[in-house]
Design a protein around this motif. Structure first.
Motif, PDB file in Angstrom:
ATOM      1  N   ARG A   4     -11.063 -24.907 -26.175  1.00  0.00           N
ATOM      2  CA  ARG A   4     -10.466 -25.497 -25.015  1.00  0.00           C
ATOM      3  C   ARG A   4      -8.995 -24.938 -24.807  1.00  0.00           C
ATOM      4  NH1 ARG A   4      -9.480 -31.560 -26.210  1.00  0.00           N
ATOM      5  NH2 ARG A   4      -8.835 -30.691 -28.330  1.00  0.00           N
ATOM      6  N   LYS A   5      -8.336 -25.254 -23.706  1.00  0.00           N
ATOM      7  CA  LYS A   5      -6.953 -24.599 -23.485  1.00  0.00           C
ATOM      8  C   LYS A   5      -6.118 -24.887 -24.735  1.00  0.00           C
ATOM      9  CE  LYS A   5      -3.181 -26.824 -21.600  1.00  0.00           C
ATOM     10  NZ  LYS A   5      -1.748 -26.187 -21.787  1.00  0.00           N
ATOM     11  N   MET A   6      -5.513 -23.867 -25.232  1.00  0.00           N
ATOM     12  CA  MET A   6      -4.614 -23.960 -26.285  1.00  0.00           C
ATOM     13  C   MET A   6      -3.664 -25.018 -26.133  1.00  0.00           C
ATOM     14  SD  MET A   6      -2.546 -21.240 -28.796  1.00  0.00           S
ATOM     15  CE  MET A   6      -4.371 -20.588 -29.449  1.00  0.00           C
TER      16      MET A   6
ATOM     17  N   ILE B  67       9.901 -25.775 -21.579  1.00  0.00           N
ATOM     18  CA  ILE B  67       8.414 -25.905 -22.476  1.00  0.00           C
ATOM     19  C   ILE B  67       8.996 -27.316 -23.203  1.00  0.00           C
ATOM     20  CG2 ILE B  67       9.707 -24.561 -24.028  1.00  0.00           C
ATOM     21  CD1 ILE B  67       7.076 -23.979 -25.025  1.00  0.00           C
ATOM     22  N   GLN B  68       7.895 -28.309 -23.126  1.00  0.00           N
ATOM     23  CA  GLN B  68       8.346 -29.646 -23.923  1.00  0.00           C
ATOM     24  C   GLN B  68       8.228 -29.336 -25.453  1.00  0.00           C
ATOM     25  OE1 GLN B  68       5.832 -32.749 -22.758  1.00  0.00           O
ATOM     26  NE2 GLN B  68       4.526 -31.438 -21.800  1.00  0.00           N
ATOM     27  N   PRO B  69       9.258 -30.130 -26.155  1.00  0.00           N
ATOM     28  CA  PRO B  69       9.441 -29.995 -27.486  1.00  0.00           C
ATOM     29  C   PRO B  69       8.477 -30.972 -27.836  1.00  0.00           C
ATOM     30  CG  PRO B  69      11.127 -31.231 -26.694  1.00  0.00           C
ATOM     31  CD  PRO B  69      10.339 -31.088 -25.454  1.00  0.00           C
TER      32      PRO B  69
ATOM     33  N   ALA C 121      -1.295 -21.679 -15.930  1.00  0.00           N
ATOM     34  CA  ALA C 121      -2.192 -22.189 -14.980  1.00  0.00           C
ATOM     35  C   ALA C 121      -2.315 -23.547 -14.669  1.00  0.00           C
ATOM     36  CB  ALA C 121      -3.863 -21.716 -15.170  1.00  0.00           C
ATOM     37  N   ASP C 122      -2.115 -24.448 -15.827  1.00  0.00           N
ATOM     38  CA  ASP C 122      -2.163 -25.772 -15.907  1.00  0.00           C
ATOM     39  C   ASP C 122      -0.841 -26.481 -15.450  1.00  0.00           C
ATOM     40  OD1 ASP C 122      -0.316 -24.855 -18.071  1.00  0.00           O
ATOM     41  OD2 ASP C 122      -0.515 -26.765 -19.422  1.00  0.00           O
ATOM     42  N   GLN C 123      -0.063 -25.699 -15.086  1.00  0.00           N
ATOM     43  CA  GLN C 123       1.494 -26.165 -14.481  1.00  0.00           C
ATOM     44  C   GLN C 123       1.316 -25.912 -12.905  1.00  0.00           C
ATOM     45  OE1 GLN C 123       3.323 -28.580 -15.573  1.00  0.00           O
ATOM     46  NE2 GLN C 123       2.782 -28.544 -17.483  1.00  0.00           N
ATOM     47  N   LYS C 124       0.198 -25.293 -12.388  1.00  0.00           N
ATOM     48  CA  LYS C 124       0.138 -24.671 -11.053  1.00  0.00           C
ATOM     49  C   LYS C 124       0.431 -25.903 -10.009  1.00  0.00           C
ATOM     50  CE  LYS C 124      -2.036 -21.898  -7.854  1.00  0.00           C
ATOM     51  NZ  LYS C 124      -3.103 -22.550  -6.667  1.00  0.00           N
TER      52      LYS C 124
END
Ligand code: ATP
Ligand code: MG
Length: 319
Positions: A194-196, A13-15, A150-153
Motif C-alpha cells: 500500500r502507500k507507505m 509534515i505531520q509529527p 500525490a495523496d495531498q494533491k
C-alpha cells in the motif's frame, strides 16, 4: 537575508510518527533541492497530527524528531523558515473564517473523510475539517508552490478552491498555490504494497538503524510478478537506476532473499550518512529548539500581517 523577488514555497509534515523514505522522496527532498531557489516556509504540522496521535509524550518527542530530521536532510535554517503550526495561532483563527464559507457537502468529497467513512470509523470534526486547516496553513503565507506527494494533491486543490471562494466573497486576498508532485515518487510503496504511511505501520524509517532496515526489508511482502518481487523492486528503484535494476532482477529471478539483501545494503548506504548527521544535531537539543522558536517568530510576522488583512476584509476590524 531572504530576497523579496524569490517565489515562495511552503510545505510541511505531520509529527504523527517517524518520517519514512516515502516522505523523503515524495516531499522532503524537494524542500532541500529547492531551498536556494525559493523563499521557503517548512513547518511541522503538529495540530494535524492530533487526529491520529493522542499521546502527549509521543507527540512532543515526534515534534523534536521531525525538526532533527529536517536539519539532518540538509535544510538550512539560514535559508528556510522552519516552524511549527501550533506556534502560529493564525492557522486556527483563519480556519474558523474559512469554515464559515466552506460547505459540508463540499468537504464530504475529500478523500480522508471518505476513507474514514468507508472504514466505518467514528469521525471527529478535526478529521472532517482537516483540509480547511490545511488551506489556512498554506494560504497565510501566499506560496507559489506546495511540493507534496500525490495523496495531498486534493488538499492543495481544496486550498485553491477556498482561496477563490474567499476572494470572490470578500475581495482579492489570497494567491492560488500550485501543487508540485514528482511523477516518479508521487506514491512510494510501503512494505505491504500500500502507500507507505506513518499511520499504516508499513514504513522504512528515513533514519532507521541497520538492524531496523534489515527487519523492514525482510518484511516486504514479496508479491511476485513472474519471479520479480514487485514491492521490493518498487522501493529499490528509489536507490538505483531502473534499467540496471531490471537487468539485476531478471538475472536473479525468484531469488527474493538475495534481492532483499541487496536492497538492505543500498538502503544502508543511503541512510548511514543521514543518521550520522542527525546524531550531531541531537547532541544539542537547546540549539535546535532555538532554531524552531526563531523560525516561528519569523513565520508569525507573515501570518499575522495576512490575518490583519483578513479581519479587515470580513469586517471584524473596528479599531
Ligand atoms: P500519516 O499516515 O500520519 O498521514 P504520512 O506518512 O502520510 O503520515 P504526512 O505527514 O501525512 O505523512 O505527509 C508528509 C508529506 O509526505 C506529504 O507531502 C505527503 O504527500 C508525502 N507523502 C506521504 N506518504 C508518501 C508516499 N508514500 N509517497 C510519496 N509521498 C508521500
Ligand atoms: Mg498523510
Amino acid at each position: 537575508m531572504l530576497s523579496m523577488s524569490k517565489k515562495v514555497l511552503l510545505s510541511g509534515i505531520q509529527p504523527s510518527g517517524k518520517p519514512h523514505i516515502g516522505n523523503y522522496f515524495g516531499a522532503m527532498k524537494q524542500f532541500v533541492d529547492l531551498q536556494d531557489k525559493y523563499e521557503s516556509y517548512i513547518f511541522i504540522a503538529d495540530y494535524h497530527a492530533l487526529h491520529s496521535l493522542r499521546d502527549p509524550k509521543k507527540l512532543h518527542d515526534n515534534i523534536i524528531g521531525v525538526l532533527l530530521d529536517y536539519l539532518a536532510i540538509g535544510l538550512n535554517p539560514e535559508k528556510v523558515i522552519l516552524y511549527k503550526q501550533s506556534d502560529i495561532s493564525e492557522h486556527t483563527e483563519l480556519t474558523w473564517i474559512f469554515d464559515t464559507i466552506v460547505t459540508m457537502p463540499y468537504l464530504m468529497r475529500a478523500h480522508a473523510f471518505k476513507d474514514a467513512k468507508a472504514k466505518n470509523k467514528e469521525i471527529d470534526v478535526g478529521t472532517f475539517n482537516y483540509p480547511v486547516l490545511m488551506a489556512a496553513d498554506i494560504l497565510l503565507y501566499s506560496p507559489d508552490i506546495v511540493p507534496v506527494g500525490a495523496d495531498q494533491k486534493q488538499h492543495v486543490e481544496i486550498a485553491r478552491d477556498i482561496a477563490e471562494k474567499f476572494n470572490k466573497t470578500f475581495g482579492e486576498s489570497f494567491k492560488l498555490p500550485e501543487p508540485v508532485i514528482l511523477k516518479e515518487v508521487a506514491t512510494v510503496t510501503g512494505v505491504d504494497g500500500r502507500k507507505m504511511s506513518k499511520s499504516h505501520n508499513n514504513t522504512i524509517p528515513l533514519f532507521a538503524e541497520y538492524e531496523e532496515i534489515k527487519k523492514c526489508v525482510m518484511g516486504i511482502i514479496t508479491d511476485s510478478d513472474e519471479g520479480i518481487p514487485k514491492n521490493v523492486f518498487a522501493i529499490h528503484k528509489l536507490f538505483r537506476d531502473e534499467a540496471e535494476l531490471n537487468k539485476i532482477y531478471k538475472e536473479k529471478t525468484g531469488k527474493y532473499k538475495e534481492l532483499k539483501e541487496m536492497l538492505t545494503e543500498d538502503l544502508e548506504k543511503f541512510i548511514a550518512p543521514l543518521r550520522e548527521k542527525r546524531k550531531k544535531f541531537e547532541r544539542d537539543i537547546p540549539r535546535v529548539l532555538t532554531i524552531l522558536k526563531e523560525g516561528g517568530e519569523k513565520a508569525k510576522k507573515v501570518a499575522s500581517k495576512k490575518m490583519e488583512e483578513v479581519r479587515k476584509k470580513v469586517g471584524v476590524q473596528v479599531y
